[in-house]
Design a protein around this motif. Structure first.
Motif, mmCIF file in Angstrom:
data_model
loop_
_atom_site.group_PDB
_atom_site.id
_atom_site.type_symbol
_atom_site.label_atom_id
_atom_site.label_comp_id
_atom_site.label_asym_id
_atom_site.label_seq_id
_atom_site.Cartn_x
_atom_site.Cartn_y
_atom_site.Cartn_z
ATOM 1 N N LEU A 1 -11.285 5.193 12.799
ATOM 2 C CA LEU A 1 -9.884 5.624 12.651
ATOM 3 C C LEU A 1 -9.330 6.085 14.002
ATOM 4 C CD1 LEU A 1 -10.112 7.627 9.272
ATOM 5 C CD2 LEU A 1 -9.304 5.279 9.608
ATOM 6 N N ASP A 2 -10.172 6.761 14.766
ATOM 7 C CA ASP A 2 -9.745 7.189 16.105
ATOM 8 C C ASP A 2 -9.553 5.986 17.024
ATOM 9 O OD1 ASP A 2 -9.407 9.943 15.987
ATOM 10 O OD2 ASP A 2 -11.564 10.321 16.167
ATOM 11 N N ALA A 3 -10.513 5.074 16.977
ATOM 12 C CA ALA A 3 -10.460 3.913 17.876
ATOM 13 C C ALA A 3 -9.189 3.101 17.648
ATOM 14 C CB ALA A 3 -11.702 3.039 17.679
ATOM 15 N N HIS A 4 -8.722 3.075 16.385
ATOM 16 C CA HIS A 4 -7.514 2.297 16.069
ATOM 17 C C HIS A 4 -6.261 3.166 16.022
ATOM 18 C CE1 HIS A 4 -9.454 -1.617 15.323
ATOM 19 N NE2 HIS A 4 -10.508 -0.870 15.026
ATOM 20 N N ASP A 5 -6.401 4.402 16.442
ATOM 21 C CA ASP A 5 -5.262 5.314 16.552
ATOM 22 C C ASP A 5 -4.485 5.408 15.235
ATOM 23 O OD1 ASP A 5 -3.587 7.052 17.819
ATOM 24 O OD2 ASP A 5 -2.330 5.489 18.724
ATOM 25 N N ILE A 6 -5.235 5.653 14.150
ATOM 26 C CA ILE A 6 -4.656 5.615 12.800
ATOM 27 C C ILE A 6 -3.933 6.920 12.458
ATOM 28 C CG2 ILE A 6 -5.231 5.485 10.331
ATOM 29 C CD1 ILE A 6 -5.445 2.768 11.930
ATOM 30 N N PRO B 1 8.239 0.818 8.562
ATOM 31 C CA PRO B 1 7.932 2.060 9.271
ATOM 32 C C PRO B 1 6.487 2.132 9.770
ATOM 33 C CG PRO B 1 7.831 2.420 6.920
ATOM 34 C CD PRO B 1 8.218 0.983 7.100
ATOM 35 N N GLY B 2 5.728 1.083 9.540
ATOM 36 C CA GLY B 2 4.337 1.138 9.946
ATOM 37 C C GLY B 2 3.720 -0.247 9.942
ATOM 38 N N THR B 3 2.473 -0.264 10.377
ATOM 39 C CA THR B 3 1.766 -1.533 10.408
ATOM 40 C C THR B 3 0.315 -1.285 10.000
ATOM 41 O OG1 THR B 3 1.146 -3.385 11.818
ATOM 42 C CG2 THR B 3 1.252 -1.265 12.885
ATOM 43 N N VAL B 4 -0.233 -2.187 9.190
ATOM 44 C CA VAL B 4 -1.644 -2.041 8.807
ATOM 45 C C VAL B 4 -2.481 -2.522 9.992
ATOM 46 C CG1 VAL B 4 -3.463 -2.720 7.197
ATOM 47 C CG2 VAL B 4 -1.131 -2.322 6.351
ATOM 48 N N ALA B 5 -3.148 -1.576 10.641
ATOM 49 C CA ALA B 5 -3.872 -1.878 11.873
ATOM 50 C C ALA B 5 -5.367 -2.026 11.638
ATOM 51 C CB ALA B 5 -3.622 -0.774 12.890
ATOM 52 N N LEU B 6 -5.827 -1.569 10.472
ATOM 53 C CA LEU B 6 -7.274 -1.598 10.208
ATOM 54 C C LEU B 6 -7.515 -1.653 8.706
ATOM 55 C CD1 LEU B 6 -10.301 -1.100 11.107
ATOM 56 C CD2 LEU B 6 -9.812 1.348 10.862
ATOM 57 N N VAL B 7 -8.471 -2.479 8.301
ATOM 58 C CA VAL B 7 -8.953 -2.472 6.917
ATOM 59 C C VAL B 7 -10.452 -2.237 6.991
ATOM 60 C CG1 VAL B 7 -9.285 -3.827 4.803
ATOM 61 C CG2 VAL B 7 -7.118 -3.989 6.061
ATOM 62 N N ALA B 8 -10.938 -1.260 6.232
ATOM 63 C CA ALA B 8 -12.376 -0.973 6.250
ATOM 64 C C ALA B 8 -12.891 -0.926 4.826
ATOM 65 C CB ALA B 8 -12.642 0.361 6.947
ATOM 66 N N SER B 9 -14.144 -1.332 4.669
ATOM 67 C CA SER B 9 -14.752 -1.353 3.343
ATOM 68 C C SER B 9 -16.221 -0.991 3.420
ATOM 69 C CB SER B 9 -14.612 -2.752 2.730
ATOM 70 O OG SER B 9 -15.225 -2.759 1.450
ATOM 71 N N ASP B 10 -16.722 -0.374 2.357
ATOM 72 C CA ASP B 10 -18.153 -0.094 2.253
ATOM 73 C C ASP B 10 -18.898 -1.330 1.753
ATOM 74 O OD1 ASP B 10 -16.616 0.390 -0.118
ATOM 75 O OD2 ASP B 10 -18.452 1.111 -1.082
ATOM 76 N N MET C 1 6.168 3.976 15.033
ATOM 77 C CA MET C 1 5.520 3.010 14.111
ATOM 78 C C MET C 1 4.153 3.566 13.712
ATOM 79 S SD MET C 1 5.691 -0.123 12.718
ATOM 80 C CE MET C 1 6.526 -1.479 13.511
ATOM 81 N N THR C 2 4.021 3.943 12.444
ATOM 82 C CA THR C 2 2.766 4.534 11.976
ATOM 83 C C THR C 2 1.675 3.469 11.869
ATOM 84 O OG1 THR C 2 4.056 6.087 10.662
ATOM 85 C CG2 THR C 2 1.729 5.887 10.098
ATOM 86 N N ARG C 3 0.537 3.763 12.452
ATOM 87 C CA ARG C 3 -0.585 2.825 12.335
ATOM 88 C C ARG C 3 -1.406 3.219 11.098
ATOM 89 N NH1 ARG C 3 -1.787 -0.428 16.432
ATOM 90 N NH2 ARG C 3 -4.047 -0.175 16.272
ATOM 91 N N ILE C 4 -1.532 2.258 10.191
ATOM 92 C CA ILE C 4 -2.111 2.522 8.873
ATOM 93 C C ILE C 4 -3.495 1.879 8.757
ATOM 94 C CG2 ILE C 4 -1.791 2.109 6.380
ATOM 95 C CD1 ILE C 4 1.277 1.902 7.027
ATOM 96 N N ALA C 5 -4.436 2.613 8.161
ATOM 97 C CA ALA C 5 -5.732 2.032 7.797
ATOM 98 C C ALA C 5 -5.789 1.964 6.284
ATOM 99 C CB ALA C 5 -6.879 2.889 8.315
#
Ligand code: GRF
Length: 221
Positions: A72-77, A30-39, A1-5
């Protein structure tokens, strides 16, 4: 399961489309959105993520240079998806996620792309140029805005008398169809960046079939 940002600076309608597509795939997603980041703290994308219980991070441009990479590392993206993200992705992230970092652009690259070509600027330039076809482009991200290898493109006709606002709306509707499909194909490993920098594999649909499918934006036009 791909972890997606998903990285987004704006409203997040492409994020929404991706979430909807993956919801619809259910157990076969095939994946899950694990993180959303914004400026941007006020980005609608962050709000959309929060309401779904997805980790939502505001990473201001003035913040530490390594903040995105660390998140991205912390959430294993495994796959980074830019959806209306207006910042240049830091070189370290491009290097480490090369081939696993994609963007969507609301025109047919390599035309109408590059620095400053975002939002209405793109559609204004398309209308001003007089071209009769625009579209959407999904591509891998490299060190330069809108330059990386192209994964998929869909045309959107530009009729005489068209306006930037109307064109933007029609292109966005196409984006909402194609981006989720491409993200799913990438998460499944069906499309990837080859050693030689060329895109290899196959999208899970033929262009003609896609355009003719019942919910294709131009199926009835
Ligand atoms: C889209 O047109 C995308 O192509 C561009 O920015 C817009 C983002 O819209 N890069 P949204 O935030 O996904 O609604």
């Amino acid at each position: 399961m791909t972890r997606i940002a998903v990285l987004a600076s704006g409203g997040g309608s492409n994020l929404q489309a991706i979430l909807r597509h993956f919801d619809a795939l259910g157990a076969t997603a095939p994946g899950t959105v694990a993180l959303v980041a914004s400026d941007r703290a006020a980005a609608g994308a962050l709000e959309k993520a929060r309401t779904r219980g997805i980790a939502a991070l505001h990473l201001p441009a003035s913040g530490p240079a390594m903040a995105l990479e660390q998140a991205l590392d912390a959430h294993d993206i495994g796959l980074v998806v830019l959806a209306g993200y207006l910042r240049l992705v830091p070189a370290g992230v491009v290097r480490r996620w090369r081939g696993r970092l994609v963007n969507i652009h609301p025109a047919l690259l390599p035309s109408f792309g590059g620095h400053g070509m975002y939002g209405h600027h793109v559609h204004d330039a398309v209308i001003a140029s007089g071209v009769r076809v625009s579209g959407a482009t999904v591509h891998f991200v490299d060190e330069v805005f809108d330059r990386g290898p192209i994964i998929a493109q869909w045309p959107v006709p530009v009729p005489l008398g068209d306006t930037a606002a109307a064109l933007a709306e029609r292109v966005l509707a196409v984006e909402h169809r194609i981006y989720p499909w491409c993200v799913a194909a990438l998460a499944r490993g069906e499309v990837r960046l080859g050693e030689d920098g060329r895109v290899v594999g196959a999208l899970p649909f033929a262009f003609e079939e896609f355009m003719a499918s019942s919910d294709a934006p131009f199926a009835n036009s």
